[in-house]
Design an enzyme around this catalytic site. Structure first.
Site, mmCIF file in Angstrom:
data_model
loop_
_atom_site.group_PDB
_atom_site.id
_atom_site.type_symbol
_atom_site.label_atom_id
_atom_site.label_comp_id
_atom_site.label_asym_id
_atom_site.label_seq_id
_atom_site.Cartn_x
_atom_site.Cartn_y
_atom_site.Cartn_z
ATOM 1 N N CYS A 104 0.519 4.281 10.230
ATOM 2 C CA CYS A 104 1.022 5.383 9.400
ATOM 3 C C CYS A 104 1.885 6.311 10.251
ATOM 4 O O CYS A 104 1.416 6.859 11.250
ATOM 5 C CB CYS A 104 -0.119 6.182 8.780
ATOM 6 S SG CYS A 104 0.521 7.636 7.897
ATOM 7 N N GLY A 159 7.295 -2.205 -2.139
ATOM 8 C CA GLY A 159 7.008 -0.783 -2.154
ATOM 9 C C GLY A 159 8.080 -0.033 -2.921
ATOM 10 O O GLY A 159 7.917 0.338 -4.087
ATOM 11 N N SER A 192 0.844 -1.189 0.000
ATOM 12 C CA SER A 192 0.000 0.000 0.000
ATOM 13 C C SER A 192 0.879 1.238 0.000
ATOM 14 O O SER A 192 1.874 1.311 0.721
ATOM 15 C CB SER A 192 -0.912 -0.003 1.225
ATOM 16 O OG SER A 192 -1.710 1.162 1.200
ATOM 17 N N LYS A 219 -4.018 2.409 -1.958
ATOM 18 C CA LYS A 219 -3.421 3.375 -1.042
ATOM 19 C C LYS A 219 -4.288 3.436 0.207
ATOM 20 O O LYS A 219 -5.523 3.325 0.122
ATOM 21 C CB LYS A 219 -3.384 4.754 -1.728
ATOM 22 C CG LYS A 219 -3.013 5.915 -0.832
ATOM 23 C CD LYS A 219 -1.564 5.877 -0.426
ATOM 24 C CE LYS A 219 -1.210 7.031 0.522
ATOM 25 N NZ LYS A 219 0.107 6.825 1.155
ATOM 26 N N GLY A 264 12.646 -0.245 1.644
ATOM 27 C CA GLY A 264 13.666 -0.763 0.737
ATOM 28 C C GLY A 264 14.687 -1.648 1.421
ATOM 29 O O GLY A 264 14.512 -2.055 2.586
ATOM 30 N N SER A 284 7.485 10.821 3.363
ATOM 31 C CA SER A 284 6.513 11.384 4.293
ATOM 32 C C SER A 284 5.382 11.944 3.438
ATOM 33 O O SER A 284 5.252 13.147 3.249
ATOM 34 C CB SER A 284 7.132 12.486 5.153
ATOM 35 O OG SER A 284 6.146 12.969 6.052
HETATM 36 C C1 DHB Z 1 1.597 7.001 4.613
HETATM 37 C C2 DHB Z 1 2.694 6.294 5.006
HETATM 38 C C3 DHB Z 1 2.533 5.057 5.600
HETATM 39 O O1 DHB Z 1 3.577 4.307 5.999
HETATM 40 C C4 DHB Z 1 1.264 4.563 5.807
HETATM 41 O O2 DHB Z 1 1.112 3.388 6.399
HETATM 42 C C5 DHB Z 1 0.168 5.266 5.397
HETATM 43 C C6 DHB Z 1 0.347 6.502 4.790
HETATM 44 C C7 DHB Z 1 1.745 8.321 3.981
HETATM 45 O O3 DHB Z 1 2.606 9.091 4.392
HETATM 46 O O4 DHB Z 1 0.964 8.624 3.078
#
Ligand code: DHB
Length: 328
Positions: free
Chosen positions: A147, A288, A40, A64, A238, A89
């Site tokens: 997140c 990812g 995701s 996402k 990574g 981020s």
């Molecule tokens: C985002 C980053 C993440 O690791 C996650 O689990 C969900 C969202 C982000 O910054 O969009």
């Protein structure tokens, strides 16, 4: 069997050779045509990206992480790839759950599982989304408790009591298999506490791990971080996070007695990385950073490389490999 430099079986791929190896897997009764799929966040926000995943060899379409309202996310630059991995981020840029609910029927036409990832900004958001997304009938719903990139919002799964309360409220609303995406833990005591939460939470699968949160990567030629949000702090992904991912897969696999299927995420760059995740107990793996860097063609390469690794060891099936890490 041929062995390579470090004494491990050498996976050779002859030109034009087709590696016949079944890489399909089943999680919570849902069949995946391949054990490789997108993580995701990687190329899965827009309709076009999701359709491209559908047309690719990805074994599933993972959305996402969605929020209640659409979001633009954090200011750019917010993703940076470097030789050892990546830092991001993003700040949850997404179309909002209503848009994904509408897209799910279209995505299901590709004949592979659709995993809808939900990430509330508060507990009630998870419930709101779970009700509506469940009605759209994705094959699985993934509750993202990890997140790291929303200023002022700690990762839910770093508080076991918060995580348990949320799971208790959301579980009854979800009638498709429900997974939970956890952040990495760095102490066996935390693995043990969270494994108990998961064990009590009627969780159908675990996704381990989310990015290693709040790292800092500096561009030394400019004396500044490579990304803008949060003073440069972001989630690491990574190759550099593979050992952390493997340890978390292994820890939860053992603590849960192999009864909760695991999707291993973190540091899968080559087929051998996926093989190692499976040895630790993973049923499937997600990619990812390498997907962002290489595009959807990466799935075919990974399938070929994993098939070569399995063929070099017997051949041995994925199922016969799962969890079979030897201990010294
Ligand atoms: C985002 C980053 C993440 O690791 C996650 O689990 C969900 C969202 C982000 O910054 O969009």
């Amino acid at each position: 069997m041929a062995t390579g430099r470090q004494g491990r079986p050498k996976a050779t791929i002859l030109p034009g050779e087709r590696m016949r190896m079944d890489l399909s897997i089943t999680i919570a009764g849902v069949k995946f045509p391949s054990c490789f799929m997108n993580a995701s966040g990687a190329l899965c926000m827009t309709r076009e990206e999701l359709l491209a995943l559908g047309r690719s060899r990805s074994g599933a379409i993972v959305t996402k992480s969605m929020t209640v309202e659409p979001r633009d996310g954090n200011p750019e630059p917010r993703y940076y790839g470097f030789p050892g991995g990546s830092i991001n981020s993003m700040g949850l840029p997404n179309l909002g759950y209503r848009a994904y609910a509408e897209l799910i029927p279209e995505l299901k036409q590709f004949g592979k599982p659709v995993i809808a990832s939900i990430a509330g900004l508060c507990e009630d958001d998870f419930l709101t989304m779970a009700r509506v997304i469940n009605q759209a009938r994705p094959d699985l719903i993934e509750v993202n408790l990890s997140c790291p990139n929303i200023p002022g919002k700690p990762q839910i799964a770093y508080d076991a009591a918060d995580a348990e309360r949320l799971l208790k409220r959301v579980r009854p609303l979800i009638t498709v298999p429900m997974g939970v995406k956890l952040p990495p833990y760095f102490d066996p005591a935390h693995h043990a506490v969270m494994a108990e939460v998961i064990g009590r939470g009627h969780v159908d699968y675990l996704n381990l791990i989310n990015s290693v949160g709040n790292g800092l990567v500096i561009d030394p030629t400019r004396d500044r971080p490579v990304i803008k949000p949060k003073g440069g702090f972001g989630g690491l992904g990574g190759a550099l996070i593979k050992p952390v991912a493997l340890a978390n897969v292994r820890a939860f696999w053992k603590l849960l007695g192999g009864r909760v299927p695991i999707i291993g995420t973190g540091g899968v760059v080559q087929g051998l990385d996926a093989y190692e995740h499976v040895l630790c107990g993973a049923s499937a793996v997600q990619v990812g950073t390498v997907l962002v860097e290489e595009g959807v063609g990466v799935f075919e390469r990974l399938e070929r490389e994993l098939a070569a690794e399995l063929n070099a060891r017997g051949p041995r099936s994925l199922e016969a490999t799962r969890g079979k890490l030897q201990e010294l």
